[in-house]
Write a protein that holds these residues in place. Sequence first.
Motif, PDB file in Angstrom:
ATOM      1  N   LEU A   1     -14.146  -2.233   1.855  1.00 13.37           N
ATOM      2  CA  LEU A   1     -13.935  -3.174   0.752  1.00 13.37           C
ATOM      3  C   LEU A   1     -12.487  -3.664   0.729  1.00 13.37           C
ATOM      4  N   LEU A   2     -11.547  -2.759   0.975  1.00 12.23           N
ATOM      5  CA  LEU A   2     -10.130  -3.124   1.022  1.00 12.23           C
ATOM      6  C   LEU A   2      -9.867  -4.104   2.163  1.00 12.23           C
TER       7      LEU A   2
ATOM      8  N   ALA B   1     -11.348  -7.528   1.213  1.00  5.57           N
ATOM      9  CA  ALA B   1     -10.577  -8.187   0.155  1.00  5.57           C
ATOM     10  C   ALA B   1      -9.262  -8.742   0.689  1.00  5.57           C
ATOM     11  N   VAL B   2      -8.564  -7.960   1.486  1.00  2.82           N
ATOM     12  CA  VAL B   2      -7.281  -8.422   2.036  1.00  2.82           C
ATOM     13  C   VAL B   2      -7.503  -9.596   2.978  1.00  2.82           C
ATOM     14  N   THR B   3      -8.511  -9.489   3.840  1.00  2.00           N
ATOM     15  CA  THR B   3      -8.780 -10.570   4.791  1.00  2.00           C
ATOM     16  C   THR B   3      -9.147 -11.866   4.071  1.00  2.00           C
ATOM     17  N   LEU B   4     -10.023 -11.780   3.077  1.00  2.00           N
ATOM     18  CA  LEU B   4     -10.394 -12.986   2.323  1.00  2.00           C
ATOM     19  C   LEU B   4      -9.215 -13.568   1.561  1.00  2.00           C
ATOM     20  N   LEU B   5      -8.398 -12.703   0.977  1.00  6.03           N
ATOM     21  CA  LEU B   5      -7.234 -13.178   0.225  1.00  6.03           C
ATOM     22  C   LEU B   5      -6.252 -13.916   1.129  1.00  6.03           C
ATOM     23  N   VAL B   6      -5.919 -13.324   2.276  1.00  9.82           N
ATOM     24  CA  VAL B   6      -4.948 -14.004   3.151  1.00  9.82           C
ATOM     25  C   VAL B   6      -5.555 -15.252   3.786  1.00  9.82           C
ATOM     26  N   LEU B   7      -6.871 -15.257   4.027  1.00 13.85           N
ATOM     27  CA  LEU B   7      -7.499 -16.481   4.528  1.00 13.85           C
ATOM     28  C   LEU B   7      -7.448 -17.600   3.494  1.00 13.85           C
TER      29      LEU B   7
ATOM     30  N   LEU C   1       0.835  -1.203   0.000  1.00 19.40           N
ATOM     31  CA  LEU C   1       0.000   0.000   0.000  1.00 19.40           C
ATOM     32  C   LEU C   1       0.868   1.251   0.000  1.00 19.40           C
ATOM     33  N   ALA C   2       1.968   1.234   0.730  1.00 20.05           N
ATOM     34  CA  ALA C   2       2.861   2.397   0.789  1.00 20.05           C
ATOM     35  C   ALA C   2       3.575   2.636  -0.542  1.00 20.05           C
ATOM     36  N   LYS C   3       3.795   1.586  -1.334  1.00 20.47           N
ATOM     37  CA  LYS C   3       4.492   1.742  -2.614  1.00 20.47           C
ATOM     38  C   LYS C   3       3.596   2.266  -3.730  1.00 20.47           C
ATOM     39  N   LEU C   4       2.276   2.269  -3.506  1.00 20.49           N
ATOM     40  CA  LEU C   4       1.363   2.784  -4.524  1.00 20.49           C
ATOM     41  C   LEU C   4       1.551   4.291  -4.696  1.00 20.49           C
ATOM     42  N   PRO C   5       1.276   4.806  -5.894  1.00 17.46           N
ATOM     43  CA  PRO C   5       1.271   6.267  -6.038  1.00 17.46           C
ATOM     44  C   PRO C   5       0.258   6.881  -5.067  1.00 17.46           C
ATOM     45  N   ARG C   6       0.531   8.086  -4.599  1.00 14.34           N
ATOM     46  CA  ARG C   6      -0.298   8.707  -3.563  1.00 14.34           C
ATOM     47  C   ARG C   6      -1.770   8.788  -3.942  1.00 14.34           C
ATOM     48  N   ARG C   7      -2.077   9.190  -5.171  1.00 14.41           N
ATOM     49  CA  ARG C   7      -3.483   9.284  -5.575  1.00 14.41           C
ATOM     50  C   ARG C   7      -4.169   7.928  -5.545  1.00 14.41           C
ATOM     51  N   THR C   8      -3.471   6.897  -5.986  1.00 16.34           N
ATOM     52  CA  THR C   8      -4.040   5.559  -5.976  1.00 16.34           C
ATOM     53  C   THR C   8      -4.274   5.088  -4.546  1.00 16.34           C
ATOM     54  N   MET C   9      -3.326   5.365  -3.657  1.00 15.16           N
ATOM     55  CA  MET C   9      -3.477   4.990  -2.262  1.00 15.16           C
ATOM     56  C   MET C   9      -4.668   5.718  -1.637  1.00 15.16           C
ATOM     57  N   LEU C  10      -4.805   7.014  -1.931  1.00 13.91           N
ATOM     58  CA  LEU C  10      -5.920   7.785  -1.372  1.00 13.91           C
ATOM     59  C   LEU C  10      -7.261   7.313  -1.931  1.00 13.91           C
ATOM     60  N   ARG C  11      -7.280   6.911  -3.197  1.00 15.11           N
ATOM     61  CA  ARG C  11      -8.517   6.372  -3.769  1.00 15.11           C
ATOM     62  C   ARG C  11      -8.859   5.021  -3.146  1.00 15.11           C
ATOM     63  N   ALA C  12      -7.857   4.217  -2.861  1.00 19.40           N
ATOM     64  CA  ALA C  12      -8.101   2.928  -2.209  1.00 19.40           C
ATOM     65  C   ALA C  12      -8.629   3.131  -0.785  1.00 19.40           C
ATOM     66  N   LEU C  13      -8.148   4.175  -0.104  1.00 16.62           N
ATOM     67  CA  LEU C  13      -8.593   4.420   1.261  1.00 16.62           C
ATOM     68  C   LEU C  13     -10.043   4.904   1.319  1.00 16.62           C
ATOM     69  N   LYS C  14     -10.564   5.396   0.200  1.00 16.09           N
ATOM     70  CA  LYS C  14     -11.982   5.784   0.168  1.00 16.09           C
ATOM     71  C   LYS C  14     -12.856   4.558   0.419  1.00 16.09           C
ATOM     72  N   HIS C  15     -12.419   3.416  -0.073  1.00 21.98           N
ATOM     73  CA  HIS C  15     -13.159   2.159   0.061  1.00 21.98           C
ATOM     74  C   HIS C  15     -12.483   1.272   1.106  1.00 21.98           C
ATOM     75  N   ASP C  16     -12.306   1.796   2.306  1.00 20.16           N
ATOM     76  CA  ASP C  16     -11.549   1.061   3.315  1.00 20.16           C
ATOM     77  C   ASP C  16     -12.205  -0.252   3.728  1.00 20.16           C
TER      78      ASP C  16
ATOM     79  N   ALA D   1      -5.303  -0.449  10.427  1.00 21.03           N
ATOM     80  CA  ALA D   1      -4.417   0.450   9.683  1.00 21.03           C
ATOM     81  C   ALA D   1      -5.180   1.280   8.657  1.00 21.03           C
ATOM     82  N   THR D   2      -6.094   0.667   7.909  1.00 19.92           N
ATOM     83  CA  THR D   2      -6.815   1.435   6.896  1.00 19.92           C
ATOM     84  C   THR D   2      -7.752   2.461   7.536  1.00 19.92           C
TER      85      THR D   2
END
Length: 91
Positions: free
Chosen positions: A33-34, A37-43, A16-31, A66-67
Amino acid sequence: MLTTGFTIFLAGALLLAKLPRRTMLRALKHDLLLDLAVTLLVLLIHWGTFSGVMAATVAGLLTSLATSGLKRLIGYADGQNYYPGRIRLDV
């Protein structure tokens, strides 16, 4: 289990930190959903053993914390609009 869960979380946080800032901020809008998705993926990745499922659960919980914290701290972006948190980023 806690150490493994923290390591899994740290890998996701670094991605998440390596993403471009705008992309990271857009991802944080959907916290939510994020988080889901992360929880299901790691499970799915760590399914099969009790310690793997518990490590994935710890990673999911840490990702959720964190999100939510990042969204409140640095804000989020919705399209071209930036809604700042407590710390304003130059976007």
